[in-house]
Write a protein that holds these residues in place. Sequence first.
Motif, PDB file in Angstrom:
ATOM      1  N   HIS A  17       0.782  -1.207  -0.006  1.00  0.00           N
ATOM      2  CA  HIS A  17       0.020  -0.087   0.013  1.00  0.00           C
ATOM      3  C   HIS A  17       0.770   1.131   0.055  1.00  0.00           C
ATOM      4  O   HIS A  17       0.568   2.342  -0.719  1.00  0.00           O
ATOM      5  CB  HIS A  17      -1.078  -0.149   1.295  1.00  0.00           C
ATOM      6  N   PHE A  18       1.937   1.405   0.811  1.00  0.00           N
ATOM      7  CA  PHE A  18       2.628   2.545   1.017  1.00  0.00           C
ATOM      8  C   PHE A  18       3.706   2.673  -0.471  1.00  0.00           C
ATOM      9  O   PHE A  18       3.859   3.531  -0.792  1.00  0.00           O
ATOM     10  CB  PHE A  18       3.731   2.331   2.265  1.00  0.00           C
ATOM     11  N   GLN A  19       3.741   1.736  -0.949  1.00  0.00           N
ATOM     12  CA  GLN A  19       4.565   1.604  -2.125  1.00  0.00           C
ATOM     13  C   GLN A  19       3.924   2.217  -3.286  1.00  0.00           C
ATOM     14  O   GLN A  19       4.352   3.198  -3.980  1.00  0.00           O
ATOM     15  CB  GLN A  19       5.141   0.295  -2.559  1.00  0.00           C
ATOM     16  N   LEU A  20       2.543   1.731  -3.375  1.00  0.00           N
ATOM     17  CA  LEU A  20       1.829   2.417  -4.454  1.00  0.00           C
ATOM     18  C   LEU A  20       1.372   3.987  -4.071  1.00  0.00           C
ATOM     19  O   LEU A  20       1.468   4.763  -5.167  1.00  0.00           O
ATOM     20  CB  LEU A  20       0.516   1.657  -4.547  1.00  0.00           C
ATOM     21  N   GLU A  21       1.244   4.357  -2.624  1.00  0.00           N
ATOM     22  CA  GLU A  21       1.218   5.631  -2.413  1.00  0.00           C
ATOM     23  C   GLU A  21       2.250   6.512  -2.953  1.00  0.00           C
ATOM     24  O   GLU A  21       2.133   7.520  -3.318  1.00  0.00           O
ATOM     25  CB  GLU A  21       0.802   5.619  -1.097  1.00  0.00           C
ATOM     26  N   ALA A  22       3.517   6.088  -2.777  1.00  0.00           N
ATOM     27  CA  ALA A  22       4.693   6.699  -3.147  1.00  0.00           C
ATOM     28  C   ALA A  22       4.818   6.592  -4.462  1.00  0.00           C
ATOM     29  O   ALA A  22       5.405   7.806  -5.017  1.00  0.00           O
ATOM     30  CB  ALA A  22       5.976   5.830  -2.313  1.00  0.00           C
ATOM     31  N   VAL A  23       4.508   5.547  -5.311  1.00  0.00           N
ATOM     32  CA  VAL A  23       4.798   5.863  -6.824  1.00  0.00           C
ATOM     33  C   VAL A  23       3.793   6.786  -7.260  1.00  0.00           C
ATOM     34  O   VAL A  23       3.878   7.516  -8.059  1.00  0.00           O
ATOM     35  CB  VAL A  23       4.348   4.510  -7.103  1.00  0.00           C
ATOM     36  N   LEU A  24       2.524   6.683  -6.796  1.00  0.00           N
ATOM     37  CA  LEU A  24       1.480   7.697  -7.379  1.00  0.00           C
ATOM     38  C   LEU A  24       1.860   8.974  -6.875  1.00  0.00           C
ATOM     39  O   LEU A  24       1.635  10.072  -7.745  1.00  0.00           O
ATOM     40  CB  LEU A  24       0.103   7.248  -6.704  1.00  0.00           C
ATOM     41  N   ALA A  25       2.443   9.485  -5.751  1.00  0.00           N
ATOM     42  CA  ALA A  25       2.844  10.549  -5.539  1.00  0.00           C
ATOM     43  C   ALA A  25       3.947  11.161  -6.463  1.00  0.00           C
ATOM     44  O   ALA A  25       4.071  12.250  -6.869  1.00  0.00           O
ATOM     45  CB  ALA A  25       3.467  10.680  -3.953  1.00  0.00           C
ATOM     46  N   ASP A  26       4.884  10.228  -6.682  1.00  0.00           N
ATOM     47  CA  ASP A  26       5.973  10.820  -7.592  1.00  0.00           C
ATOM     48  C   ASP A  26       5.393  10.787  -9.192  1.00  0.00           C
ATOM     49  O   ASP A  26       5.684  11.816  -9.720  1.00  0.00           O
ATOM     50  CB  ASP A  26       6.790   9.382  -8.020  1.00  0.00           C
ATOM     51  N   MET A  27       4.257   9.876  -9.514  1.00  0.00           N
ATOM     52  CA  MET A  27       3.757  10.512 -10.801  1.00  0.00           C
ATOM     53  C   MET A  27       3.022  11.810 -10.973  1.00  0.00           C
ATOM     54  O   MET A  27       3.012  12.576 -11.748  1.00  0.00           O
ATOM     55  CB  MET A  27       2.457   9.104 -10.980  1.00  0.00           C
ATOM     56  N   GLY A  28       2.307  12.062  -9.657  1.00  0.00           N
ATOM     57  CA  GLY A  28       1.574  13.403  -9.421  1.00  0.00           C
ATOM     58  C   GLY A  28       2.584  14.551  -9.459  1.00  0.00           C
ATOM     59  O   GLY A  28       2.364  15.588 -10.124  1.00  0.00           O
ATOM     60  N   SER A  29       3.702  14.498  -8.947  1.00  0.00           N
ATOM     61  CA  SER A  29       4.661  15.532  -8.679  1.00  0.00           C
ATOM     62  C   SER A  29       5.618  15.546 -10.331  1.00  0.00           C
ATOM     63  O   SER A  29       6.270  16.709 -10.258  1.00  0.00           O
ATOM     64  CB  SER A  29       5.838  15.340  -7.731  1.00  0.00           C
ATOM     65  N   ARG A  30       5.498  14.689 -11.045  1.00  0.00           N
ATOM     66  CA  ARG A  30       6.180  14.907 -12.310  1.00  0.00           C
ATOM     67  C   ARG A  30       5.238  14.538 -13.597  1.00  0.00           C
ATOM     68  O   ARG A  30       5.529  14.031 -14.478  1.00  0.00           O
ATOM     69  CB  ARG A  30       7.472  13.759 -12.367  1.00  0.00           C
ATOM     70  N   ARG A  31       3.959  14.958 -13.425  1.00  0.00           N
ATOM     71  CA  ARG A  31       3.391  14.660 -14.773  1.00  0.00           C
ATOM     72  C   ARG A  31       3.699  15.528 -15.848  1.00  0.00           C
ATOM     73  O   ARG A  31       3.484  14.771 -16.840  1.00  0.00           O
ATOM     74  CB  ARG A  31       1.676  15.330 -14.171  1.00  0.00           C
ATOM     75  N   ALA A  32       3.978  16.664 -15.742  1.00  0.00           N
ATOM     76  CA  ALA A  32       4.279  17.248 -16.876  1.00  0.00           C
ATOM     77  C   ALA A  32       5.505  16.815 -17.611  1.00  0.00           C
ATOM     78  O   ALA A  32       5.516  16.443 -18.787  1.00  0.00           O
ATOM     79  CB  ALA A  32       4.762  18.716 -16.487  1.00  0.00           C
ATOM     80  N   TRP A  33       6.601  16.161 -16.944  1.00  0.00           N
ATOM     81  CA  TRP A  33       7.663  15.489 -17.289  1.00  0.00           C
ATOM     82  C   TRP A  33       7.365  14.129 -17.919  1.00  0.00           C
ATOM     83  O   TRP A  33       7.983  13.917 -19.178  1.00  0.00           O
ATOM     84  CB  TRP A  33       8.754  15.171 -16.180  1.00  0.00           C
ATOM     85  N   LEU A  34       6.451  13.471 -17.324  1.00  0.00           N
ATOM     86  CA  LEU A  34       5.909  12.105 -18.029  1.00  0.00           C
ATOM     87  C   LEU A  34       5.147  12.334 -19.392  1.00  0.00           C
ATOM     88  O   LEU A  34       5.467  11.720 -20.285  1.00  0.00           O
ATOM     89  CB  LEU A  34       4.977  11.476 -17.129  1.00  0.00           C
ATOM     90  N   ALA A  35       4.359  13.661 -19.445  1.00  0.00           N
ATOM     91  CA  ALA A  35       3.715  13.889 -20.651  1.00  0.00           C
ATOM     92  C   ALA A  35       4.571  14.089 -21.767  1.00  0.00           C
ATOM     93  O   ALA A  35       4.315  13.930 -22.989  1.00  0.00           O
ATOM     94  CB  ALA A  35       2.961  14.995 -20.456  1.00  0.00           C
ATOM     95  N   MET A  36       5.819  14.728 -21.545  1.00  0.00           N
ATOM     96  CA  MET A  36       6.882  14.742 -22.672  1.00  0.00           C
ATOM     97  C   MET A  36       7.707  13.453 -23.203  1.00  0.00           C
ATOM     98  O   MET A  36       8.454  13.660 -24.120  1.00  0.00           O
ATOM     99  CB  MET A  36       7.798  15.776 -22.182  1.00  0.00           C
ATOM    100  N   GLN A  37       7.495  12.567 -22.410  1.00  0.00           N
ATOM    101  CA  GLN A  37       8.197  11.169 -22.703  1.00  0.00           C
ATOM    102  C   GLN A  37       8.125  10.356 -23.816  1.00  0.00           C
ATOM    103  O   GLN A  37       6.709  10.516 -24.212  1.00  0.00           O
ATOM    104  CB  GLN A  37       8.255  10.196 -21.802  1.00  0.00           C
ATOM    105  N   GLU A  38       8.670  10.101 -24.796  1.00  0.00           N
ATOM    106  CA  GLU A  38       8.412   9.141 -25.857  1.00  0.00           C
ATOM    107  C   GLU A  38       9.007   7.753 -25.795  1.00  0.00           C
ATOM    108  O   GLU A  38      10.135   7.680 -25.481  1.00  0.00           O
ATOM    109  CB  GLU A  38       8.875   9.657 -27.218  1.00  0.00           C
ATOM    110  N   PRO A  39       8.328   6.720 -25.798  1.00  0.00           N
ATOM    111  CA  PRO A  39       6.798   6.717 -26.079  1.00  0.00           C
ATOM    112  C   PRO A  39       6.118   6.779 -24.542  1.00  0.00           C
ATOM    113  O   PRO A  39       6.814   6.505 -23.812  1.00  0.00           O
ATOM    114  CB  PRO A  39       6.422   5.314 -26.854  1.00  0.00           C
TER     115      PRO A  39
END
Length: 242
Positions: A167-189
């Motif tokens: 549970h805490f692992q998923l919470e941590a990963v989702l927090a990482d995704m939220g903080s870097r959403r803009a960077w993730l959107a620019m990745q290919e593919p």
Amino acid sequence: MCLEWQAGQRSCGHPEAVHRSAWRCWAAMLSLKLPQLLRVHQVPRVFWEDGIMSGYRRPTSSARDCVLSSFQMTNETVNIWTHFLPTWPQSTPPTSAVLCQLGLCWGRGHTCGQEALSPSHSYHLFCALLTGFLFASHLPERLAPGRFDYIGHSHQLFHICAVLGTHFQLEAVLADMGSRRAWLAMQEPPLGLVGTVATLGLAVAGNLLIIAAFTTSLFRAPSTSPLLQGSPLEGVVKARRH
């Protein structure tokens, strides 16, 4: 479904027969005999657990007995349900979350620095260390043999810690995704649904192959299994073959 009840349903114009058949069906279901449990000296030594003295299931149990034992208090009942119940709330997000975490840490020169950490990472690490400790130490049952046979032994505790850690692992990963959403959107593919479903499908297929391989080996030569040799159950298996 009970065959007697089906026969009663086909008796058109006879509601009393239907009711009697239904009651007989329910009575038969409620009278199912639960599998007999064994003490530690009644099972092969390979199945012995440190400090667990009773509540063992028969190693030669049928599939029906295995299902029934899930609703019977054995030394593995809590283990079974702590595996099964957490599967549902955590079955959807893990794969996509882990894939995104891999992209964050190893994608195109981006690294996981101290700023990427959230409290959930620390909780996950603590739960992981506690899970390993409980698994290796067999505490507390080693300190009081027989007292934690059904509830409170280390196998159950490390399951709970593992679930909390996930549970805490998923919470941590989702927090990482939220903080870097803009960077993730620019990745290919981009990480999409197709890749997630494909990865999940490969994991499920691999697990099914492992289950099929071990199940086939059990059906092929159950009486020659070294787990049963030299135990009281060896004679039972031989008797069934004759």
